[in-house]
Every structure is written in C-alpha cells, then in structure tokens.
Design an enzyme around this catalytic site. Structure first.
Site, mmCIF file in Angstrom:
data_model
loop_
_atom_site.group_PDB
_atom_site.id
_atom_site.type_symbol
_atom_site.label_atom_id
_atom_site.label_comp_id
_atom_site.label_asym_id
_atom_site.label_seq_id
_atom_site.Cartn_x
_atom_site.Cartn_y
_atom_site.Cartn_z
ATOM 1 N N THR A 1 0.674 -1.160 0.086
ATOM 2 C CA THR A 1 0.016 0.056 -0.013
ATOM 3 C C THR A 1 0.972 1.264 -0.027
ATOM 4 O O THR A 1 2.082 1.326 0.478
ATOM 5 C CB THR A 1 -0.893 0.120 1.177
ATOM 6 O OG1 THR A 1 -1.473 1.432 1.237
ATOM 7 C CG2 THR A 1 0.083 -0.096 2.312
ATOM 8 N N ASP A 2 0.318 2.393 -0.540
ATOM 9 C CA ASP A 2 1.045 3.424 -0.434
ATOM 10 C C ASP A 2 1.050 4.304 0.980
ATOM 11 O O ASP A 2 2.124 5.218 1.224
ATOM 12 C CB ASP A 2 0.466 4.694 -1.577
ATOM 13 C CG ASP A 2 -1.278 5.067 -1.281
ATOM 14 O OD1 ASP A 2 -1.586 4.449 -0.081
ATOM 15 O OD2 ASP A 2 -1.716 5.950 -1.703
ATOM 16 N N GLU A 3 0.284 3.721 2.048
ATOM 17 C CA GLU A 3 0.347 4.001 3.163
ATOM 18 C C GLU A 3 1.755 3.894 3.838
ATOM 19 O O GLU A 3 1.765 4.401 4.962
ATOM 20 C CB GLU A 3 -0.911 3.619 4.079
ATOM 21 C CG GLU A 3 -2.115 3.998 3.372
ATOM 22 C CD GLU A 3 -3.178 3.717 4.319
ATOM 23 O OE1 GLU A 3 -3.199 3.700 5.549
ATOM 24 O OE2 GLU A 3 -4.347 3.169 3.630
ATOM 25 N N TYR B 1 -1.605 -0.301 11.011
ATOM 26 C CA TYR B 1 -1.903 -0.959 9.908
ATOM 27 C C TYR B 1 -0.633 -0.750 8.813
ATOM 28 O O TYR B 1 0.079 -1.595 8.203
ATOM 29 C CB TYR B 1 -3.014 -0.302 8.964
ATOM 30 C CG TYR B 1 -3.145 -0.838 7.634
ATOM 31 C CD1 TYR B 1 -3.157 -2.004 7.143
ATOM 32 C CD2 TYR B 1 -3.115 0.064 6.670
ATOM 33 C CE1 TYR B 1 -3.197 -2.335 5.638
ATOM 34 C CE2 TYR B 1 -3.189 -0.138 5.323
ATOM 35 C CZ TYR B 1 -3.143 -1.521 4.863
ATOM 36 O OH TYR B 1 -3.263 -1.881 3.557
ATOM 37 N N LYS C 1 2.141 -3.335 7.185
ATOM 38 C CA LYS C 1 2.657 -3.520 5.983
ATOM 39 C C LYS C 1 3.816 -3.014 5.400
ATOM 40 O O LYS C 1 4.588 -3.655 4.730
ATOM 41 C CB LYS C 1 1.727 -2.675 4.818
ATOM 42 C CG LYS C 1 0.235 -3.252 5.181
ATOM 43 C CD LYS C 1 0.152 -4.714 4.466
ATOM 44 C CE LYS C 1 0.135 -4.616 3.055
ATOM 45 N NZ LYS C 1 -0.203 -6.139 2.448
#
Length: 356
Positions: A133-135, A159, A163
């Site tokens: 994810t870009d997060e 979260y 990741k």
C-alpha cells in the site's frame, strides 16, 4: 500461469481472481481464511469454473501453504491477504502484526521451500508478488509532492507499520535467499464488492438507508482513487513482467479530497434515487472528530509501471464512481447480509467508522 492468491475472497483479491479466470489463467488458486472481510459471494461468477479452486487456510500455517503449492504446482504467489482497515488497527494492533507481519513471514518460508524444490526452468519462472500500500510512505503535505518507489518509509498507523514491516521481510528473502520477488504499492481502491466499512461503499449504503454520512475532520484529506479492475490488470502485469527485486507504484492520477468524493456520491444519488423529502443527500454529511495519526494526503507517481510495463488505467474516476453507485443500487443481495449479519449495524453506520 498457475497462480496462488492469498486473500482471494477479499475486495482486491476477488477482483484479481475474477480477472485472471476471465483472461485465461491456467489455474487460479484462492487461499483465504475467511475473516469478517472475506466473502465467497464475491466470487460467485467464477466459483464453478474448472480453472478456479478455493482452499480455506490461514497464511500463518506454513505447512498448509506448502502443501497447497505442491498440490497445485503453482508458478506464482500473489500475496494479498492482510488486515487492512486503519481504524481497526488503532483499536487492535496485535491482529495486524499477527496477520500482516507473521503471516507474511510464514508464507515466505513456505514459498522458499517450494521454490527450492523446483527444477531450473520452473525456478526461473516463479514469482512471489507482495501487494502492499502507499500508506507505508506516510503522508504528504497538502502543498505538493508524490510517492515514488524510492520514497522513504514513514508509516503513521499500526496498519501501515505492519505492511511496511512485511515489505522489508519480502525484500530480505530476495536479498538473502534469492527468492524472485516483486512488490507493488497502490493508492486507494474503489469499485464493486468493496466491504462496507470503507469511505465510498459506506457513504453509498448509508445514503441509501438515509443514515448520517460520517466524514473525519473537515474532509480535506486527499487520496488518489484507483478502480479495482484497473488495479487487477496492473497486478497481473507486475506478476508476469515485473523485474525481480523491483517495486512498482500503481496509481490513477485521480486525487480527490474526501469531502468532494462524498459530495459527488450525494449528487449522483440525488439523480438516481431522490430522497422522499426532496432534500439532497448532502444534508446527511456529518463531520466528526478526526482519527489519531490521520494522514493528510497521498499521491502516487505511476510513471515506472507506465514506462516499463505499459499499464494505464482505463477507468476515469467520475465514470468509475457512477458505475460503482449503480452496482451497489443493483446488488443489495451482496451487501445487505453484511450489514445485517456480520456487523453491528449501529457501529457501521456510526460516526467513527468512516473513511479509508
């Protein structure tokens, strides 16, 4: 290719399964634990296809994963299984460490054992595709900037941290053991079969039921929106043609702030499903206290995947959002049981479970 997909009953995973089956994959093997967000009804279109198989298994069970890989003689593993909701990670971070970090390590161990058993041609062909994810990159100021593949990791939520840790383990298995891995980082997805705790489906369904449309802070937070079908096409390309050890950012250049997204949904529903009292759905928008560590803005530069693999999104945001609303209006058979049976309806419709 014979592809094993973890988390194939989830939102993105089910889209990938449907895409691969429709586009002639020799075998699509879906491995999913079926947690609250896993729904086999999302795979009804492919459930009886001879090239599709489902196994209920936990990615933390290394031996089960290895047995499935051997039995199905897979050419690739696409790893999508993850706990993915930021609010849930704030409430219970342990589950995110268990699934997203430990589960990824166990899956890597199984994949390495399987890959080590293959002959030279099959070893060269094999890929482990980790979907991230870009997060993991943290947030950007409202004034500008974009995420590129080399952007420094700075996760803000449990979260995102889980990741990011998984990403590092995947790269370590490539560097230490030579496992041929590829990684991808995408922006926010939307589209059919999206679990109704995320911003777009929650807003659509709450509006249909004339409940408040909760929005964190002032709604100024910006996300780049990618249709899930475009993402599925990109993931197949990365798996098949991505260079081992490389990562690819996947975005649609469709940045919108959350308030404008919710207002667009309201305006489209005003036309499709007018309220009985004649008011606009915009009147249901409810601004609520912001969540901790809420990233201001995400923006992905997809130049690398465009340049190297020739991928471009096919779905513009306005048309994609319109089609998504039509899908939810026509497919209450899918989302109504989730509202009724799997979730505390008051919590889902409440003000603190609002956005991705």
């Amino acid at each position: 290719m014979r592809v094993l997909i973890t988390g194939g009953a989830g939102f993105i995973g089910s889209a990938v399964c449907r895409h691969l089956v429709a586009n002639g994959a020799e075998r699509v093997v879906n491995v999913d634990k079926l947690t609250y967000a896993g729904n086999l009804q999302s795979l009804r279109a492919v459930d009886n296809h001879p090239n599709y198989a489902f196994y209920r298994a936990d990615i933390r069970n290394e031996q089960s994963l290895l047995d499935i890989m051997r039995l199905e003689r897979v050419d690739a593993v696409m790893h999508l299984a993850a706990e993915s909701h930021v609010d849930r990670s704030i409430d219970g971070p342990g589950a995110f460490a268990e699934t997203n970090v430990l589960g990824t390590v166990r899956l890597l161990c199984a994949a390495l054992a399987y890959w080590s058993e293959l002959g030279p041609t099959a070893r060269d062909r094999f890929r482990f595709h980790h979907v991230s994810t870009d997060e993991v990159f943290g947030d950007l100021p409202f004034s500008g900037g974009v995420f590129v593949e080399g952007t420094r990791y700075a996760p803000s939520s449990p979260y995102a941290a889980s990741k990011a840790a998984a990403d590092h383990f995947v790269r370590a298995w490539h560097q230490t053991y030579g496992l041929p891995v590829v990684l991808s980082h995408s922006s926010n997805n939307y589209g059919p079969f999206h679990f109704p705790e995320k911003l777009i489906p929650l807003t659509i369904i709450n509006a249909i039921e004339e409940k408040p449309l909760p929005l964190y802070g002032s709604g100024a937070n910006v996300r780049d929106w990618l249709h899930v079908d475009d993402h599925a096409r990109a993931l197949e390309l990365v798996m098949r043609e991505g260079r081992p050890g490389e990562s690819y950012n996947i975005g649609a250049r469709a940045a919108r702030n959350n308030l404008s997204v919710v207002e667009s949904i309201c305006d489209l529903l005003d036309i499709r499903l007018p309220r009985k009292d004649g008011k606009s759905y915009r009147d249901l928008i409810t601004l609520v206290a912001d969540r901790p560590g809420h990233d201001r803005r995400y923006a992905i530069d997809p130049s690398k995947i465009e340049r190297e693999l020739g991928w471009r999104p096919k779905q513009g945001f306005e048309a994609g959002l319109s089609d998504t609303i039509d899908w939810y209006l026509a497919n209450s058979w899918w989302w109504e049981p989730i509202r009724r049976e799997r979730y505390n309806g008051a919590r889902l419709g409440g003000c603190h479970r609002s956005v991705a």
